[in-house]
Design a protein around this motif. Structure first.
Motif, PDB file in Angstrom:
ATOM      1  N   GLY A 199       0.789  -1.235   0.000  1.00  0.00           N
ATOM      2  CA  GLY A 199       0.000   0.000   0.000  1.00  0.00           C
ATOM      3  C   GLY A 199       0.810   1.268   0.000  1.00  0.00           C
ATOM      4  O   GLY A 199       0.261   2.359   0.093  1.00  0.00           O
ATOM      5  N   ASP A 200       2.134   1.163  -0.100  1.00  0.00           N
ATOM      6  CA  ASP A 200       2.991   2.346  -0.159  1.00  0.00           C
ATOM      7  C   ASP A 200       3.336   2.651  -1.612  1.00  0.00           C
ATOM      8  O   ASP A 200       3.451   1.745  -2.437  1.00  0.00           O
ATOM      9  N   THR A 201       3.528   3.922  -1.915  1.00  0.00           N
ATOM     10  CA  THR A 201       3.748   4.321  -3.300  1.00  0.00           C
ATOM     11  C   THR A 201       4.972   5.208  -3.419  1.00  0.00           C
ATOM     12  O   THR A 201       4.881   6.427  -3.301  1.00  0.00           O
ATOM     13  N   PRO A 202       6.133   4.615  -3.653  1.00  0.00           N
ATOM     14  CA  PRO A 202       7.329   5.436  -3.896  1.00  0.00           C
ATOM     15  C   PRO A 202       7.199   6.174  -5.216  1.00  0.00           C
ATOM     16  O   PRO A 202       6.681   5.639  -6.195  1.00  0.00           O
ATOM     17  N   LEU A 203       7.644   7.418  -5.252  1.00  0.00           N
ATOM     18  CA  LEU A 203       7.455   8.253  -6.444  1.00  0.00           C
ATOM     19  C   LEU A 203       8.620   8.140  -7.415  1.00  0.00           C
ATOM     20  O   LEU A 203       9.789   8.231  -7.021  1.00  0.00           O
ATOM     21  N   ASP A 204       8.263   7.971  -8.692  1.00  0.00           N
ATOM     22  CA  ASP A 204       9.209   8.118  -9.801  1.00  0.00           C
ATOM     23  C   ASP A 204      10.436   7.217  -9.685  1.00  0.00           C
ATOM     24  O   ASP A 204      11.555   7.617  -9.996  1.00  0.00           O
ATOM     25  N   VAL A 205      10.254   6.000  -9.209  1.00  0.00           N
ATOM     26  CA  VAL A 205      11.365   5.063  -9.139  1.00  0.00           C
ATOM     27  C   VAL A 205      11.676   4.573 -10.552  1.00  0.00           C
ATOM     28  O   VAL A 205      10.777   4.188 -11.297  1.00  0.00           O
ATOM     29  N   PRO A 206      12.938   4.579 -10.961  1.00  0.00           N
ATOM     30  CA  PRO A 206      13.285   4.199 -12.345  1.00  0.00           C
ATOM     31  C   PRO A 206      13.260   2.702 -12.575  1.00  0.00           C
ATOM     32  O   PRO A 206      14.278   2.046 -12.724  1.00  0.00           O
ATOM     33  N   VAL A 207      12.070   2.128 -12.561  1.00  0.00           N
ATOM     34  CA  VAL A 207      11.895   0.729 -12.931  1.00  0.00           C
ATOM     35  C   VAL A 207      10.872   0.688 -14.055  1.00  0.00           C
ATOM     36  O   VAL A 207      10.275   1.694 -14.406  1.00  0.00           O
ATOM     37  N   GLY A 208      10.662  -0.509 -14.631  1.00  0.00           N
ATOM     38  CA  GLY A 208       9.802  -0.633 -15.799  1.00  0.00           C
ATOM     39  C   GLY A 208       8.449   0.016 -15.625  1.00  0.00           C
ATOM     40  O   GLY A 208       7.729  -0.264 -14.673  1.00  0.00           O
ATOM     41  N   PRO A 508      -8.614  12.281 -27.442  1.00  0.00           N
ATOM     42  CA  PRO A 508      -7.749  11.257 -26.842  1.00  0.00           C
ATOM     43  C   PRO A 508      -6.468  11.809 -26.240  1.00  0.00           C
ATOM     44  O   PRO A 508      -6.040  11.357 -25.179  1.00  0.00           O
ATOM     45  N   ALA A 509      -5.842  12.799 -26.908  1.00  0.00           N
ATOM     46  CA  ALA A 509      -4.570  13.336 -26.404  1.00  0.00           C
ATOM     47  C   ALA A 509      -4.747  13.997 -25.044  1.00  0.00           C
ATOM     48  O   ALA A 509      -3.895  13.872 -24.160  1.00  0.00           O
ATOM     49  N   MET A 510      -5.853  14.700 -24.856  1.00  0.00           N
ATOM     50  CA  MET A 510      -6.107  15.353 -23.573  1.00  0.00           C
ATOM     51  C   MET A 510      -6.439  14.312 -22.505  1.00  0.00           C
ATOM     52  O   MET A 510      -5.987  14.412 -21.356  1.00  0.00           O
ATOM     53  N   ALA A 511      -7.219  13.292 -22.888  1.00  0.00           N
ATOM     54  CA  ALA A 511      -7.557  12.234 -21.938  1.00  0.00           C
ATOM     55  C   ALA A 511      -6.308  11.465 -21.515  1.00  0.00           C
ATOM     56  O   ALA A 511      -6.152  11.100 -20.342  1.00  0.00           O
ATOM     57  N   GLN A 512      -5.399  11.223 -22.459  1.00  0.00           N
ATOM     58  CA  GLN A 512      -4.173  10.505 -22.120  1.00  0.00           C
ATOM     59  C   GLN A 512      -3.317  11.321 -21.152  1.00  0.00           C
ATOM     60  O   GLN A 512      -2.746  10.778 -20.199  1.00  0.00           O
ATOM     61  N   ALA A 513      -3.231  12.628 -21.393  1.00  0.00           N
ATOM     62  CA  ALA A 513      -2.408  13.489 -20.538  1.00  0.00           C
ATOM     63  C   ALA A 513      -2.902  13.453 -19.095  1.00  0.00           C
ATOM     64  O   ALA A 513      -2.118  13.277 -18.149  1.00  0.00           O
ATOM     65  N   VAL A 514      -4.220  13.609 -18.897  1.00  0.00           N
ATOM     66  CA  VAL A 514      -4.769  13.559 -17.541  1.00  0.00           C
ATOM     67  C   VAL A 514      -4.634  12.142 -16.984  1.00  0.00           C
ATOM     68  O   VAL A 514      -4.312  11.943 -15.807  1.00  0.00           O
ATOM     69  N   GLY A 515      -4.862  11.139 -17.840  1.00  0.00           N
ATOM     70  CA  GLY A 515      -4.757   9.750 -17.400  1.00  0.00           C
ATOM     71  C   GLY A 515      -3.377   9.404 -16.880  1.00  0.00           C
ATOM     72  O   GLY A 515      -3.236   8.697 -15.874  1.00  0.00           O
ATOM     73  N   LEU A 516      -2.339   9.892 -17.541  1.00  0.00           N
ATOM     74  CA  LEU A 516      -0.977   9.617 -17.090  1.00  0.00           C
ATOM     75  C   LEU A 516      -0.697  10.274 -15.740  1.00  0.00           C
ATOM     76  O   LEU A 516       0.020   9.716 -14.906  1.00  0.00           O
ATOM     77  N   SER A 517      -1.253  11.456 -15.531  1.00  0.00           N
ATOM     78  CA  SER A 517      -1.080  12.114 -14.237  1.00  0.00           C
ATOM     79  C   SER A 517      -1.798  11.338 -13.132  1.00  0.00           C
ATOM     80  O   SER A 517      -1.297  11.216 -12.012  1.00  0.00           O
ATOM     81  N   ILE A 518      -2.972  10.800 -13.447  1.00  0.00           N
ATOM     82  CA  ILE A 518      -3.707   9.982 -12.473  1.00  0.00           C
ATOM     83  C   ILE A 518      -2.960   8.675 -12.226  1.00  0.00           C
ATOM     84  O   ILE A 518      -2.873   8.196 -11.088  1.00  0.00           O
ATOM     85  N   LEU A 519      -2.403   8.095 -13.291  1.00  0.00           N
ATOM     86  CA  LEU A 519      -1.629   6.860 -13.159  1.00  0.00           C
ATOM     87  C   LEU A 519      -0.466   7.057 -12.196  1.00  0.00           C
ATOM     88  O   LEU A 519      -0.182   6.212 -11.342  1.00  0.00           O
ATOM     89  N   ARG A 520       0.213   8.182 -12.320  1.00  0.00           N
ATOM     90  CA  ARG A 520       1.345   8.461 -11.447  1.00  0.00           C
ATOM     91  C   ARG A 520       0.890   8.574  -9.992  1.00  0.00           C
ATOM     92  O   ARG A 520       1.563   8.105  -9.071  1.00  0.00           O
ATOM     93  N   ALA A 521      -0.266   9.204  -9.777  1.00  0.00           N
ATOM     94  CA  ALA A 521      -0.767   9.335  -8.408  1.00  0.00           C
ATOM     95  C   ALA A 521      -1.141   7.977  -7.819  1.00  0.00           C
ATOM     96  O   ALA A 521      -0.926   7.722  -6.637  1.00  0.00           O
ATOM     97  N   LEU A 522      -1.690   7.080  -8.640  1.00  0.00           N
ATOM     98  CA  LEU A 522      -2.122   5.773  -8.148  1.00  0.00           C
ATOM     99  C   LEU A 522      -0.965   4.808  -7.954  1.00  0.00           C
ATOM    100  O   LEU A 522      -0.970   4.001  -7.026  1.00  0.00           O
ATOM    101  N   THR A 523       0.027   4.862  -8.842  1.00  0.00           N
ATOM    102  CA  THR A 523       1.084   3.847  -8.841  1.00  0.00           C
ATOM    103  C   THR A 523       2.470   4.389  -8.517  1.00  0.00           C
ATOM    104  O   THR A 523       3.369   3.625  -8.189  1.00  0.00           O
ATOM    105  N   GLY A 524       2.666   5.705  -8.643  1.00  0.00           N
ATOM    106  CA  GLY A 524       3.993   6.283  -8.443  1.00  0.00           C
ATOM    107  C   GLY A 524       4.811   6.350  -9.707  1.00  0.00           C
ATOM    108  O   GLY A 524       5.875   6.962  -9.730  1.00  0.00           O
ATOM    109  N   TYR A 525       4.351   5.735 -10.795  1.00  0.00           N
ATOM    110  CA  TYR A 525       5.094   5.750 -12.041  1.00  0.00           C
ATOM    111  C   TYR A 525       4.893   7.069 -12.779  1.00  0.00           C
ATOM    112  O   TYR A 525       3.771   7.479 -13.048  1.00  0.00           O
ATOM    113  N   LYS A 526       5.989   7.727 -13.098  1.00  0.00           N
ATOM    114  CA  LYS A 526       5.919   8.944 -13.890  1.00  0.00           C
ATOM    115  C   LYS A 526       6.295   8.613 -15.324  1.00  0.00           C
ATOM    116  O   LYS A 526       7.337   8.025 -15.586  1.00  0.00           O
ATOM    117  N   VAL A 527       5.453   9.019 -16.263  1.00  0.00           N
ATOM    118  CA  VAL A 527       5.628   8.648 -17.660  1.00  0.00           C
ATOM    119  C   VAL A 527       5.872   9.898 -18.497  1.00  0.00           C
ATOM    120  O   VAL A 527       5.269  10.943 -18.260  1.00  0.00           O
TER     121      VAL A 527
END
Length: 565
Positions: A199-208, A508-527
């Motif tokens: 349940g912990d989410t480290p931010l922007d760790v350089p893994v896959g 789609p481009a706008m939805a993807q941009a917001v989606g990636l920001s939400i993805l980062r908040a949920l998983t910690g992955y920055k894309v």
């Protein structure tokens, strides 16, 4: 100002993105950045020891921490001795360390006897992590050592009877060492995976980037799939797409054959099966807030925000993304907008509104949309609004050049130079609109300045002999491209229904941009959005159309290419 430089820089970046960053969010931000540092540097995971001390404090506050520390120190000493036994057994397995095992057994029994006075049994049983890990694994290891059951019998040999040997159970040392942050697999990727599972989410760790399980999304008012394309490209997996319009639903089924489309009125649909999804997203009907309509706002029967709020309460998603026209943020709708934020706060969500502009994300259209993003408490501190792309968006002339030149129009290059700007917002998605018309009166002149006739539509590109001063109408394919749809996206229904689907779409481009920001908040992955935009234009492979693989080379192939045919 007093934060660590990394935390401070991240907070400033979030504020620059448009976030109204709360002071309390800095604590979560600091924790997640520290987790990332610990994962990368291989720092021992001290959260396990802290969790034990906290459990002891909850059970008995009086002197609980001192007793817990003493117990952990004894466990640490026992773990060191078990590690020594394991090492000696490894060096010479023919000489078992029976005496050492007999010596540590009473110490393990003493630790087991004291444990119920320190923490509740539920703390031990509820902390299982992976195979035989967690405090329950440590407890099991203590039981085995206390009973001196530390060897297991192995058989080996090819003939009969097999030979038997006894081997020390070296996993015991890992089960004990787990409590102090050690893991038998301590690489960055594994460390991050364990943190996420806990349940912990480290931010922007350089893994896959896509090494995690794809977050799930339920999309409501899905339309022709503009938002769905973008969210899928961002890494989300659709578990349902709800759409009431039969033509739009047909478009979804035709193009996204893997999508579970639910053709139903949102007000009547039973969506209880989606409790606990990661993201609830949708473009709820925008007409109630449109500056082009009658502006009934919350009094409009097409206002589905109340239903969306009800779904949030029932489904309890981790994140919410609702898209609307910018009129939702006009002063005339302020009370309704604030009611929505207050309702989400009452449901346990932090939420914000923001207006995003199409050209910032590569769209050749001045389309501006109001986005509501919310998260369950404890997540919002990882969310930043998407930053505009560094690369400038194409102009209308650049975006439509090949389509406008399809029939060999001799003056298409001159038209491209004239269409050197961004298109006004394509409107006309309301089912009450009776014809295909690109613009309201105030935007017609902008279309004409771009060399486009905004009245009605064209069935084909201009002919070769069209004059230099010809002002072409746009085809439906051209409109779809201005909205960011792929050229192979096939809309279903009549031409009027296709136009409505295009005009209603969330690009789609706008939805993807917001989606990636939400993805980062949920998983910690920055894309990297600049790179990931390419995913929007990838065509899915139709694997059913590909014949079964047949090896073209015989088993005795000598390495030379076979002759053609």
């Amino acid at each position: 100002a007093g934060q660590d430089e990394t935390v401070r820089d991240e907070a400033i970046r979030m504020i620059k993105s448009g976030r109204a960053l709360q002071a309390r969010e800095l604590r979560g931000l600091k924790r997640d950045i520290a987790l990332a540092k610990a994962a990368v540097e291989g720092t021992l995971d001290d959260r396990r020891r802290r969790a034990f001390r906290n459990a002891a404090a909850r059970k008995a506050r009086d002197k609980a921490l001192a007793a817990a520390d003493a117990w952990l120190d004894s466990l640490h000493a026992l773990t060191e001795e078990v590690c020594t036994i394991a090492q000696l057994e490894e060096e010479d397995s023919s000489v078992h360390q029976i005496g050492r095992v007999e010596a540590v057994a009473p110490r393990a029994a003493e630790l087991l006897k004291d444990l119920p006075d320190l923490v509740d049994p539920e703390f031990i049983t509820a902390s299982r992590e992976g195979f035989n890990r967690g405090w329950s694994g440590t407890y099991s290891a203590l039981q085995a050592i206390a009973k001196e059951k530390v060897y297991y019998k192995e058989h080996y040999g090819d003939g009969e009877p097999w030979q038997a040997t006894y081997t020390f159970n070296s996993s015991l040392q890992w089960q004990l060492a787990w409590a102090f942050g050690y893991d038998d697999d301590s690489g960055t990727s594994s460390a991050v995976k364990r943190m996420r599972e806990a349940g912990d989410t480290p931010l922007d760790v350089p893994v896959g980037v896509y090494g995690h399980k794809a977050p799930t999304v339920l999309e409501i008012c899905a339309g022709a799939g503009g938002q769905a394309i973008g969210l899928e490209a961002a890494g989300f997996k659709h578990v349902g797409l709800v759409e009431v319009d039969k033509d739009a639903a047909a478009t979804l089924r035709h193009n996204g054959k893997h999508w579970p489309v639910i053709e139903a009125d949102l007000r009547d649909a039973d969506l209880s099966q989606f409790v606990g999804i990661d993201l609830l997203a949708g473009g709820v009907p925008c007409q109630p807030f449109s500056q082009a309509g009658k502006r009934k706002g919350a009094a409009d029967e097409r206002d589905l925000f109340p239903k969306a709020m009800k779904l949030i309460r029932e489904l309890k998603p981790k994140a919410v993304m609702l898209e609307n026209v910018t009129g939702a943020l006009q002063a005339s709708n302020a009370m309704h907008r604030l009611r929505i934020l207050a309702r989400m706060a009452a449901l346990g969500y932090d939420a914000e509104w923001r207006i995003l502009s199409g050209p910032d994300f590569g769209l050749p259209q001045k389309r501006r949309r109001a986005i509501l993003v919310g998260f369950r408490r404890g997540i919002m501190h990882r969310f930043s609004w998407p930053e505009p792309l560094a690369k400038k968006a194409p102009t209308v002339g650049e975006a439509l050049y090949d389509l406008m030149a399809a029939n060999g129009w001799a003056h298409v290059d001159e038209w491209k130079e004239r269409a050197n700007g961004y298109a006004p917002t394509i409107i006309g998605g309301s089912q009450k609109k009776g014809g295909i018309d690109l613009a309201q009166p105030k935007s017609r002149e902008t279309w004409r300045e771009l060399g486009v006739d905004p009245g009605h539509y064209a069935k084909a590109a201009p002919d070769r002999d069209a004059p230099r001063d010809h002002m072409p109408k746009l085809t439906l394919e051209m409109m779809a491209r201005l909205q960011g749809f792929r050229d192979d996206w096939q809309l279903q229904g009549s031409n009027l229904q296709k136009f409505r689907q295009i005009a209603n779409a969330f690009p789609p481009a706008m939805a993807q941009a917001v989606g990636l920001s939400i993805l980062r908040a949920l998983t910690g992955y920055k894309v990297d959005l600049e790179k990931e935009q390419k995913r929007l234009h990838r065509k899915s492979l139709n694997l059913k159309a590909v014949p079964n693989h047949v090896d073209p080379y015989p088993s005795d192939w000598d390495g030379e290419e076979l002759a053609a045919g």
